[in-house]
Design an enzyme around this catalytic site. Structure first.
Site, PDB file in Angstrom:
ATOM      1  N   TYR A  55       0.826  -1.219   0.000  1.00  0.00           N
ATOM      2  CA  TYR A  55       0.000   0.000   0.000  1.00  0.00           C
ATOM      3  C   TYR A  55       0.855   1.261   0.000  1.00  0.00           C
ATOM      4  O   TYR A  55       0.448   2.282  -0.547  1.00  0.00           O
ATOM      5  CB  TYR A  55      -1.000  -0.018   1.170  1.00  0.00           C
ATOM      6  CG  TYR A  55      -2.122  -0.983   0.885  1.00  0.00           C
ATOM      7  CD1 TYR A  55      -3.166  -0.639   0.032  1.00  0.00           C
ATOM      8  CD2 TYR A  55      -2.104  -2.268   1.403  1.00  0.00           C
ATOM      9  CE1 TYR A  55      -4.161  -1.543  -0.280  1.00  0.00           C
ATOM     10  CE2 TYR A  55      -3.103  -3.185   1.102  1.00  0.00           C
ATOM     11  CZ  TYR A  55      -4.136  -2.807   0.253  1.00  0.00           C
ATOM     12  OH  TYR A  55      -5.111  -3.705  -0.068  1.00  0.00           O
ATOM     13  N   GLN A  92     -15.647   1.902  -5.818  1.00  0.00           N
ATOM     14  CA  GLN A  92     -14.867   0.804  -5.226  1.00  0.00           C
ATOM     15  C   GLN A  92     -13.405   1.220  -5.145  1.00  0.00           C
ATOM     16  O   GLN A  92     -12.581   0.489  -4.590  1.00  0.00           O
ATOM     17  CB  GLN A  92     -14.970  -0.445  -6.101  1.00  0.00           C
ATOM     18  CG  GLN A  92     -16.377  -0.994  -6.241  1.00  0.00           C
ATOM     19  CD  GLN A  92     -16.450  -2.056  -7.332  1.00  0.00           C
ATOM     20  OE1 GLN A  92     -16.225  -3.235  -7.082  1.00  0.00           O
ATOM     21  NE2 GLN A  92     -16.738  -1.637  -8.542  1.00  0.00           N
ATOM     22  N   ASP A  95      -8.368   5.099  -4.522  1.00  0.00           N
ATOM     23  CA  ASP A  95      -7.629   6.326  -4.862  1.00  0.00           C
ATOM     24  C   ASP A  95      -8.501   7.532  -4.494  1.00  0.00           C
ATOM     25  O   ASP A  95      -9.638   7.372  -4.030  1.00  0.00           O
ATOM     26  CB  ASP A  95      -7.224   6.326  -6.355  1.00  0.00           C
ATOM     27  CG  ASP A  95      -8.411   6.420  -7.313  1.00  0.00           C
ATOM     28  OD1 ASP A  95      -9.303   7.277  -7.099  1.00  0.00           O
ATOM     29  OD2 ASP A  95      -8.452   5.643  -8.293  1.00  0.00           O
ATOM     30  N   HIS A 110     -14.902   0.718  -0.571  1.00  0.00           N
ATOM     31  CA  HIS A 110     -13.749  -0.129  -0.243  1.00  0.00           C
ATOM     32  C   HIS A 110     -12.678   0.657   0.532  1.00  0.00           C
ATOM     33  O   HIS A 110     -11.521   0.239   0.585  1.00  0.00           O
ATOM     34  CB  HIS A 110     -13.148  -0.739  -1.512  1.00  0.00           C
ATOM     35  CG  HIS A 110     -14.016  -1.804  -2.123  1.00  0.00           C
ATOM     36  ND1 HIS A 110     -13.776  -2.368  -3.348  1.00  0.00           N
ATOM     37  CD2 HIS A 110     -15.140  -2.416  -1.658  1.00  0.00           C
ATOM     38  CE1 HIS A 110     -14.719  -3.280  -3.622  1.00  0.00           C
ATOM     39  NE2 HIS A 110     -15.553  -3.312  -2.616  1.00  0.00           N
ATOM     40  N   THR A 178     -15.928  -1.134 -14.166  1.00  0.00           N
ATOM     41  CA  THR A 178     -15.745  -2.222 -13.197  1.00  0.00           C
ATOM     42  C   THR A 178     -16.051  -3.553 -13.863  1.00  0.00           C
ATOM     43  O   THR A 178     -16.979  -3.657 -14.658  1.00  0.00           O
ATOM     44  CB  THR A 178     -16.589  -2.001 -11.913  1.00  0.00           C
ATOM     45  OG1 THR A 178     -16.462  -3.149 -11.063  1.00  0.00           O
ATOM     46  CG2 THR A 178     -18.046  -1.746 -12.199  1.00  0.00           C
ATOM     47  N   ASN A 202     -18.229   0.765 -20.003  1.00  0.00           N
ATOM     48  CA  ASN A 202     -16.996   0.033 -19.695  1.00  0.00           C
ATOM     49  C   ASN A 202     -16.210  -0.181 -20.987  1.00  0.00           C
ATOM     50  O   ASN A 202     -16.771  -0.165 -22.085  1.00  0.00           O
ATOM     51  CB  ASN A 202     -17.342  -1.324 -19.057  1.00  0.00           C
ATOM     52  CG  ASN A 202     -16.223  -1.876 -18.195  1.00  0.00           C
ATOM     53  OD1 ASN A 202     -15.679  -1.164 -17.345  1.00  0.00           O
ATOM     54  ND2 ASN A 202     -15.856  -3.123 -18.397  1.00  0.00           N
ATOM     55  N   LEU A 203     -14.924  -0.415 -20.818  1.00  0.00           N
ATOM     56  CA  LEU A 203     -14.076  -0.626 -21.993  1.00  0.00           C
ATOM     57  C   LEU A 203     -14.546  -1.830 -22.802  1.00  0.00           C
ATOM     58  O   LEU A 203     -14.485  -1.838 -24.025  1.00  0.00           O
ATOM     59  CB  LEU A 203     -12.629  -0.823 -21.538  1.00  0.00           C
ATOM     60  CG  LEU A 203     -11.552  -0.764 -22.606  1.00  0.00           C
ATOM     61  CD1 LEU A 203     -11.583   0.577 -23.344  1.00  0.00           C
ATOM     62  CD2 LEU A 203     -10.180  -0.983 -21.991  1.00  0.00           C
ATOM     63  N   GLU A 204     -15.014  -2.836 -22.074  1.00  0.00           N
ATOM     64  CA  GLU A 204     -15.460  -4.077 -22.736  1.00  0.00           C
ATOM     65  C   GLU A 204     -16.611  -4.635 -21.908  1.00  0.00           C
ATOM     66  O   GLU A 204     -16.813  -4.190 -20.780  1.00  0.00           O
ATOM     67  CB  GLU A 204     -14.297  -5.077 -22.768  1.00  0.00           C
ATOM     68  CG  GLU A 204     -13.808  -5.375 -21.364  1.00  0.00           C
ATOM     69  CD  GLU A 204     -12.479  -6.114 -21.307  1.00  0.00           C
ATOM     70  OE1 GLU A 204     -11.794  -6.217 -22.340  1.00  0.00           O
ATOM     71  OE2 GLU A 204     -12.161  -6.588 -20.217  1.00  0.00           O
TER      72      GLU A 204
HETATM   73  N1  APR Z   1     -12.343   2.949 -19.479  1.00  0.00           N
HETATM   74  C1  APR Z   1     -13.381   2.186 -19.024  1.00  0.00           C
HETATM   75  N2  APR Z   1     -13.208   0.948 -18.515  1.00  0.00           N
HETATM   76  C2  APR Z   1     -11.949   0.474 -18.431  1.00  0.00           C
HETATM   77  C3  APR Z   1     -10.830   1.213 -18.881  1.00  0.00           C
HETATM   78  C4  APR Z   1     -11.063   2.504 -19.427  1.00  0.00           C
HETATM   79  N3  APR Z   1     -10.068   3.289 -19.862  1.00  0.00           N
HETATM   80  N4  APR Z   1      -9.716   0.469 -18.678  1.00  0.00           N
HETATM   81  C5  APR Z   1     -10.116  -0.693 -18.140  1.00  0.00           C
HETATM   82  N5  APR Z   1     -11.467  -0.700 -17.995  1.00  0.00           N
HETATM   83  C6  APR Z   1     -12.333  -1.754 -17.445  1.00  0.00           C
HETATM   84  C7  APR Z   1     -11.821  -3.161 -17.669  1.00  0.00           C
HETATM   85  O1  APR Z   1     -12.257  -3.645 -18.937  1.00  0.00           O
HETATM   86  C8  APR Z   1     -12.463  -3.921 -16.500  1.00  0.00           C
HETATM   87  O2  APR Z   1     -13.743  -4.424 -16.870  1.00  0.00           O
HETATM   88  O3  APR Z   1     -12.368  -1.588 -16.045  1.00  0.00           O
HETATM   89  C9  APR Z   1     -12.637  -2.835 -15.429  1.00  0.00           C
HETATM   90  C10 APR Z   1     -11.681  -2.978 -14.253  1.00  0.00           C
HETATM   91  O4  APR Z   1     -11.974  -4.171 -13.565  1.00  0.00           O
HETATM   92  P1  APR Z   1     -11.127  -4.644 -12.293  1.00  0.00           P
HETATM   93  O5  APR Z   1      -9.677  -4.571 -12.597  1.00  0.00           O
HETATM   94  O6  APR Z   1     -11.668  -5.957 -11.853  1.00  0.00           O
HETATM   95  O7  APR Z   1     -11.435  -3.504 -11.194  1.00  0.00           O
HETATM   96  P2  APR Z   1     -12.716  -3.340 -10.264  1.00  0.00           P
HETATM   97  O8  APR Z   1     -13.945  -3.840 -10.943  1.00  0.00           O
HETATM   98  O9  APR Z   1     -12.710  -1.963  -9.753  1.00  0.00           O
HETATM   99  O10 APR Z   1     -12.355  -4.339  -9.081  1.00  0.00           O
HETATM  100  C11 APR Z   1     -13.232  -4.439  -7.995  1.00  0.00           C
HETATM  101  O11 APR Z   1     -11.685  -5.781  -6.797  1.00  0.00           O
HETATM  102  O12 APR Z   1      -9.555  -6.331  -6.159  1.00  0.00           O
HETATM  103  C12 APR Z   1     -10.695  -5.686  -5.797  1.00  0.00           C
HETATM  104  O13 APR Z   1     -10.927  -4.118  -4.115  1.00  0.00           O
HETATM  105  C13 APR Z   1     -10.514  -4.232  -5.454  1.00  0.00           C
HETATM  106  O14 APR Z   1     -12.119  -2.446  -5.705  1.00  0.00           O
HETATM  107  C14 APR Z   1     -11.488  -3.525  -6.373  1.00  0.00           C
HETATM  108  C15 APR Z   1     -12.480  -4.619  -6.717  1.00  0.00           C
END
Ligand code: APR
Length: 236
Positions: A55, A92, A95, A110, A178, A202-204
């Protein structure tokens, strides 16, 4: 007509274009670290210095002068400032980019990396620098109990009662950046889909994409400002 009551959920994808890594993308944080080593209460009990180090490195990124909120954070802050009805932004992310952009109706479900919590007295305090097992609590003065104020796997997310009430009352639910892999946040769309419109940005496609009324795929810095502009043009 009254404006729709909005709940917005954000994840690591919204901060990607500011330069912070997501968790589950191929270059994500969980590709380089094992969750069970750095993000559980058991990991902290076993090796607090290792967890603090993980961290501390991520907290140092928050102090980097080149880190800024991006157009997606800024658009959501503008929506918060101008939206005439109920709105709640649930992130979630640990930052501080939503805060720095100016979002006020905001819950960090979170927790927040720039804060520490004392396991001895429970007080949450600002923690912009490094934490170590020797860091004294500014409230009770004891050492050895300062942990990052983040929710680890196996722990209960914060402010779930307020979140539950907002989800129950909302007319529009928007999920941004997410993967839909972590509960309870991944289950929010199921909680609201029978009484609210649901939109994924979302990106995908995320794991729960099929549960949304509408999905738009692309980078958050493009999708979110366009979504906010349309909404404000209609209602504000
Ligand atoms: N714009 C939009 N979406 C994006 C971009 C972008 N530029 N870049 C990546 N993504 C999408 C990815 O395609 C993915 O579906 O963001 C998502 C990120 O997913 P994770 O990495 O799983 O993050 P998150 O969903 O926030 O994770 C949830 O998991 O590990 C724990 O506590 C941690 O809060 C976190 C929780």
């Amino acid at each position: 007509m009254t404006p729709p009551r909005i709940v917005i959920l954000t994840g690591a994808g919204i901060s990607r274009e500011s330069g912070l890594h997501t968790f589950r993308d191929p270059d994500g944080i969980w590709a380089r670290h094992r969750i069970e080593d750095v993000a559980t209460p058991e990991a902290f009990a076993r090796n607090p210095a290792l967890v603090q180090g993980f961290y501390n490195a991520r907290r140092a990124q928050l102090r980097d002068p080149s880190l800024h909120p991006n157009a997606a954070h800024e658009a959501l802050a503008e929506l918060d400032a101008r939206w005439p009805g109920d709105l709640l932004l649930i992130t979630q992310n640990v930052d501080n980019l939503h805060d720095r952009a100016g979002s006020r109706r905001l819950i960090h479900m979170h927790g927040e990396m720039a804060k520490a919590r004392c396991l001895r007295c429970g007080v949450v305090s600002a923690a912009e620098g490094d934490l170590s097992p020797e860091t004294p609590c500014p409230a009770c003065g004891t050492t050895g109990g300062m942990r990052p104020h983040v929710v680890w796997f196996g722990e209960m997310p914060l402010e779930m009662e307020r979140i539950g009430e907002a989800l129950e009352a909302c007319d529009l639910f928007v999920s941004i950046g997410t993967s839909g892999a972590v509960y309870p946040a991944a289950g929010f769309v199921q909680e609201v889909r029978h009484h609210a419109d649901t939109l994924e940005l979302n990106l995908e496609p995320s794991e729960g994409s099929h549960l949304f009324d509408e999905t738009r795929h692309g980078p958050a810095t493009q999708l979110v400002p366009a979504f906010v502009k349309d909404l404000l043009a209609k209602w504000a």
